[in-house]
Design a protein around this motif. Structure first.
Motif, PDB file in Angstrom:
ATOM      1  N   LEU A  60       0.824  -1.203   0.000  1.00 43.29           N
ATOM      2  CA  LEU A  60       0.000   0.000   0.000  1.00 43.29           C
ATOM      3  C   LEU A  60       0.862   1.258   0.000  1.00 43.29           C
ATOM      4  O   LEU A  60       0.620   2.189  -0.775  1.00 43.29           O
ATOM      5  CB  LEU A  60      -0.951   0.005   1.197  1.00 43.29           C
ATOM      6  CG  LEU A  60      -1.868   1.225   1.300  1.00 43.29           C
ATOM      7  CD1 LEU A  60      -2.736   1.357   0.053  1.00 43.29           C
ATOM      8  CD2 LEU A  60      -2.757   1.140   2.544  1.00 43.29           C
ATOM      9  N   ALA A  63       2.607   1.590  -3.299  1.00 43.20           N
ATOM     10  CA  ALA A  63       1.651   1.983  -4.329  1.00 43.20           C
ATOM     11  C   ALA A  63       1.295   3.459  -4.215  1.00 43.20           C
ATOM     12  O   ALA A  63       1.206   4.172  -5.231  1.00 43.20           O
ATOM     13  CB  ALA A  63       0.389   1.127  -4.227  1.00 43.20           C
ATOM     14  N   PHE A 324      -3.847  -2.701  -1.995  1.00 45.62           N
ATOM     15  CA  PHE A 324      -3.808  -1.900  -3.224  1.00 45.62           C
ATOM     16  C   PHE A 324      -5.032  -2.173  -4.087  1.00 45.62           C
ATOM     17  O   PHE A 324      -5.708  -1.247  -4.546  1.00 45.62           O
ATOM     18  CB  PHE A 324      -2.529  -2.198  -4.011  1.00 45.62           C
ATOM     19  CG  PHE A 324      -2.541  -1.621  -5.403  1.00 45.62           C
ATOM     20  CD1 PHE A 324      -2.437  -0.246  -5.600  1.00 45.62           C
ATOM     21  CD2 PHE A 324      -2.682  -2.439  -6.510  1.00 45.62           C
ATOM     22  CE1 PHE A 324      -2.472   0.295  -6.882  1.00 45.62           C
ATOM     23  CE2 PHE A 324      -2.712  -1.913  -7.793  1.00 45.62           C
ATOM     24  CZ  PHE A 324      -2.608  -0.547  -7.973  1.00 45.62           C
TER      25      PHE A 324
END
Length: 431
Positions: A60, A63, A324
């Motif tokens: 996460l 990303a 994500f």
């Protein structure tokens, strides 16, 4: 040339990757880590990117930094980052450092970076907050109420029809294609997929088809044009419905084909000869499978056929979707194993007649979409923004890898409404 170990942002971050970082890494403080002669690498260009990584360790945080432009990929195109991410995948779950090591990391990177920056605008409401909201109802109308599902579909599908034209190609089909040969083009494979579904459903002129989650109406148009079927498609995306209706008129199929902007649960007609669901089950929610497949059964006339086409897990073990995918790609999306799908279909009173896996076909489909995104990168960015385009490249390349490695699959489940033992199914199928 290999970067020398020492203090600095890049070596510290690289030390968090389990098994080492398979790419080189540079940071804005001038530090570097890894073999700088490797063809692929990443560059952390801002303090905000470091804060993303520190406050959301793992995929996460990476990303967020990548989508925001704070983490730049080198050696691969952002529209098709597959060559680089195939090395990085499975290396993003940061190890948990011990207390002393943690103190050293925090000193090296700075406590000020523990304040999380606002996430990029492409990020959606996280799943755990969705689940809290869903607790207000124990029925399938809770977390997956018509309002919530419409919002989730809008987040992913109402990007821009022109954007999808660039990525998907002329078929405007955003589901797995079926490749009869290795050298079949993406467009040919999508037409082959629709024709295979029509043959599995044994569509005949004058019959009625309901296509749930019809996208831009590819299945509806194919069934109407090539099989003389009166086809109704429904989608929660207003952009899709508008495009589909215009294309139906353009092709002169108004008398047979229709696409509505509505929730499939709002369809009042029944007694259909066939029901298809191509790429919708992923959005339904596993807890809602009983109601979903019962709905399809109830829409069929006796001996009618249902085909469900959806992404599945490689096993039937319940596990959560990655952060994500949940926040940037498919909000509220859930995947189950094909055995779970078959069980739910059977428990809804349908008789399963055929079950087929198209895993490798989806890897090829995604490769084609990534190539289209890379080839049309500037136009796609102009239609949306660079962050959104990066999300698409990242998720499609990552999904391709997952299909190639048999982490996820794509299954067709064909079933009949069998009443009193009469299914209408032949001794052997002919498709």
């Amino acid at each position: 040339m290999t970067a020398q170990p020492g203090k600095g942002i890049a070596p510290t971050i690289a030390s968090l990757f389990p098994g080492g970082l398979p790419l080189w890494l540079k940071a804005y403080d001038g530090s570097s880590a890894g073999d700088l002669d490797l063809p692929y690498g990443m560059e952390l260009v801002s303090e905000r990117g470091l804060s993303y990584i520190m406050t959301a360790p793992g995929d996460l945080g990476l990303a967020r930094a990548y989508v925001a432009g704070d983490l730049v990929l080198h050696g691969a195109h952002p529209g098709d980052p597959y060559p680089a991410f195939s090395l990085l995948k499975d290396h993003t779950d940061f190890g948990i450092p011990g207390p002393l090591e943690l103190v050293g990391i925090l000193r090296s990177l700075g406590l000020s970076h523990l304040v999380p920056p606002p996430p990029p605008p492409q990020e959606h409401l996280p799943a755990w907050r969705n689940r809290l909201e869903g607790l207000r109802s124990l029925s399938w109308w809770g977390r997956h109420s018509q309002e919530r599902d419409a919002d989730a579909i809008h987040h992913h599908y109402d990007v821009s029809n022109a954007f999808y034209e660039h990525v998907l190609g002329p078929s405007m089909t955003y589901t797995c294609a079926v490749y009869p040969t290795d050298d079949t083009t993406l467009e040919e494979a999508q037409a082959h997929k629709y024709d295979l579904v029509c043959r599995k459903l044994d569509l005949q002129p004058g019959q009625r088809l309901l296509d749930i989650g019809c996208g831009w109406g590819g299945m509806v148009r194919h069934a109407a044009r090539h099989y003389g079927v009166k086809a109704l498609g429904v989608t929660l995306s207003r952009e899709q419905a508008t495009w589909a209706q215009e294309e139906i008129k353009k092709q002169g199929l108004d008398d047979l084909a229709e696409v509505r902007h509505c929730d499939y649960r709002a369809v009042e007609e029944g007694d259909f000869d066939a029901v298809s669901s191509i790429g919708l089950t992923e959005h339904i929610g596993i807890a809602n499978y009983p109601a979903y497949f019962s709905f399809m059964r109830d829409k069929l006339k006796p001996q009618g056929r249902m085909l469900n086409h959806c992404i599945t897990r490689h096993d039937n073990i319940d596990r959560r979707t990655g952060a994500f995918i949940d926040r940037y790609v498919f909000p509220d999306g859930e995947l189950a194993g094909s055995g779970t799908i078959v069980t739910a279909v059977e428990d809804a009173g349908l008789e399963v007649q055929h079950h087929e896996n198209f895993r490798v076909h989806y890897a090829k489909t995604l490769a084609g979409w990534c190539q289209n995104l890379a080839d049309n990168w500037d136009a796609c960015v102009a239609e949306t923004d660079e962050g959104t385009a990066r999300v698409w490249g990242l998720y499609m390349a990552g999904s391709r890898i997952a299909f190639e490695r048999n982490e996820i699959q794509l299954h067709h489940v064909l079933a009949t409404r069998t009443d009193d033992g009469a299914s209408g199914y032949p001794l052997r199928h002919e498709f």
